[in-house]
Write a protein that holds these residues in place. Structure first.
Motif, PDB file in Angstrom:
ATOM      1  N   LYS A   3       0.838  -1.190   0.000  1.00  0.00           N
ATOM      2  CA  LYS A   3       0.000   0.000   0.000  1.00  0.00           C
ATOM      3  C   LYS A   3       0.877   1.246   0.000  1.00  0.00           C
ATOM      4  O   LYS A   3       2.056   1.204   0.405  1.00  0.00           O
ATOM      5  N   ASP A 112      -3.317   5.144  -0.930  1.00  0.00           N
ATOM      6  CA  ASP A 112      -4.372   4.497  -0.142  1.00  0.00           C
ATOM      7  C   ASP A 112      -4.909   5.346   1.004  1.00  0.00           C
ATOM      8  O   ASP A 112      -6.078   5.229   1.354  1.00  0.00           O
ATOM      9  N   LYS A 317      -3.772   1.879   8.045  1.00  0.00           N
ATOM     10  CA  LYS A 317      -3.584   0.558   7.448  1.00  0.00           C
ATOM     11  C   LYS A 317      -4.818  -0.319   7.665  1.00  0.00           C
ATOM     12  O   LYS A 317      -5.276  -1.008   6.751  1.00  0.00           O
ATOM     13  N   THR A 321      -7.250  -1.475   4.608  1.00  0.00           N
ATOM     14  CA  THR A 321      -7.375  -2.919   4.390  1.00  0.00           C
ATOM     15  C   THR A 321      -8.834  -3.341   4.411  1.00  0.00           C
ATOM     16  O   THR A 321      -9.290  -4.117   3.558  1.00  0.00           O
ATOM     17  N   ASN A 322      -9.597  -2.826   5.371  1.00  0.00           N
ATOM     18  CA  ASN A 322     -11.024  -3.168   5.460  1.00  0.00           C
ATOM     19  C   ASN A 322     -11.792  -2.665   4.246  1.00  0.00           C
ATOM     20  O   ASN A 322     -12.675  -3.359   3.725  1.00  0.00           O
ATOM     21  N   SER A 324     -10.574  -2.224   1.278  1.00  0.00           N
ATOM     22  CA  SER A 324     -10.143  -3.025   0.136  1.00  0.00           C
ATOM     23  C   SER A 324     -10.919  -4.337   0.067  1.00  0.00           C
ATOM     24  O   SER A 324     -11.256  -4.821  -1.022  1.00  0.00           O
ATOM     25  N   LYS A 325     -11.208  -4.925   1.226  1.00  0.00           N
ATOM     26  CA  LYS A 325     -11.968  -6.179   1.272  1.00  0.00           C
ATOM     27  C   LYS A 325     -13.368  -5.984   0.702  1.00  0.00           C
ATOM     28  O   LYS A 325     -13.888  -6.848  -0.012  1.00  0.00           O
TER      29      LYS A 325
END
Length: 328
Positions: A3, A112, A317, A321-322, A324-325
């Motif tokens: 990222k 990101d 981060k 990440t959440n 992106s899921k």
């Protein structure tokens, strides 16, 4: 997953550059695959490297696509005059340029998240920039009307119904619709950004004793309670603020919604002064920030603690990440 994280310099006469370099020094030792992109004047970056006696490997880039891992990628703003410990027109202009640059990059979806260092509202004003804070700049640049200032930590997550307004204006700023919108943003943020499937929210009252059924104010009866009726049993309140915190009831909830700034920030900072973070919820981009100010009184002394900035990076981060899921 690799990222790209942006870091703004904040007010260059405050502790922003110092805590940034201290954090970078630790992150580069870990050899993560992430890319770290610092938006800061080159002369400021070099000054703080010498001050802190930290030698960071870096390269100056003009575009995020040029960034690499295991070094600091520096988007070099125009050199700016340093006057350590004092807000100036120059420091206000630089802080604003750093933030705006980060927003443009995030809107282009080439990074990101951004972790913003503290700014001075006085320095902004000296530079002719009139916003209550970075939160409002971010919302304006993203054309977002429905946003929320949140504060995140392991001990308590908190959110504000109103932000940077005088206490005398809080009551008239509250409405049933405003509170409903804030609760909805909070529910979505807890689910999407923090990965909590069935979040539980506590809503605080505005008045002493939460109004005592109209004896000490009508805001609870006329605005807060009607708003809560639109939600299920996982949204509770209005709670009497002092008893709520004295009895540690916040431990029973995933987040607490307060009606005004200091109502929540006093208990939050007492619990989390060095590891709590500021998060702007409801935006299409991800922005976190340390939960402290420019600390002009200790700027340039090399003693500033970077732990809150580290926490802000870690939450950036988690949130990225959440998201992106969900997007996959």
């Amino acid at each position: 997953m690799k990222k790209k994280f942006l870091f703004t310099c904040g007010d260059i006469n405050g502790i922003g550059p110092e805590i940034s370099l201290k954090l970078f020094n630790q992150l580069l030792k870990k050899k993560y695959t992430d890319h770290y992109i610092f938006i800061c004047p080159l002369n400021v970056f070099e000054y703080y490297q010498k001050l802190l006696k930290i030698k960071l490997e870096y390269k100056v880039i003009s575009n995020v696509t040029e960034s690499e891992q295991n070094i600091i990628n520096l988007i070099a703003l125009n050199n700016s005059e340093l006057n350590i410990g004092k807000p100036t027109k120059s420091s206000g202009k630089t802080a604003y340029q750093s933030l705006i640059t980060s927003i443009k990059i995030l809107k282009a979806k080439t990074a990101d998240a951004v972790i913003t260092s503290p700014v001075s509202k006085h320095a902004f004003e000296l530079a002719g920039i009139y916003y209550p804070g970075q939160t409002e700049i971010l919302a304006n640049e993203c054309n977002s009307k429905n946003y929320m200032m949140m504060f995140l930590s392991r001990k308590m997550n908190a959110a504000l119904a109103t932000i940077h307004i005088p206490v005398k204006d809080v009551s008239k700023s509250l409405s049933v619709n405003l509170i409903k919108v804030k609760i909805q943003i909070l529910l979505q943020t807890l689910k999407k950004d923090l990965g909590i499937d069935k979040p539980k929210i506590a809503v605080l009252g505005l008045n002493p004793h939460a109004g005592e059924k109209g004896r000490i104010g009508n805001e609870e009866r006329d605005k807060i309670i009607p708003a809560l009726k639109s939600f299920g049993e996982n949204v509770s309140g209005p709670f009497v603020p002092d008893a709520f915190f004295a009895n540690h009831l916040y431990k029973n909830f995933d987040a607490v919604l307060g009606m005004y700034h200091d109502q929540l920030l006093i208990p939050f900072k007492m619990m989390n002064f060095n590891n709590g973070i500021n998060f702007t919820a409801g935006l299409p981009i991800i922005r976190t920030s340390p939960d402290h100010g420019t600390a002009f009184d200790i700027a340039g002394k090399g003693i500033a603690d970077y732990k809150s900035l580290l926490a802000a990076f870690r939450y950036a981060k988690i949130i990225s990440t959440n998201r992106s899921k969900i997007e996959r």
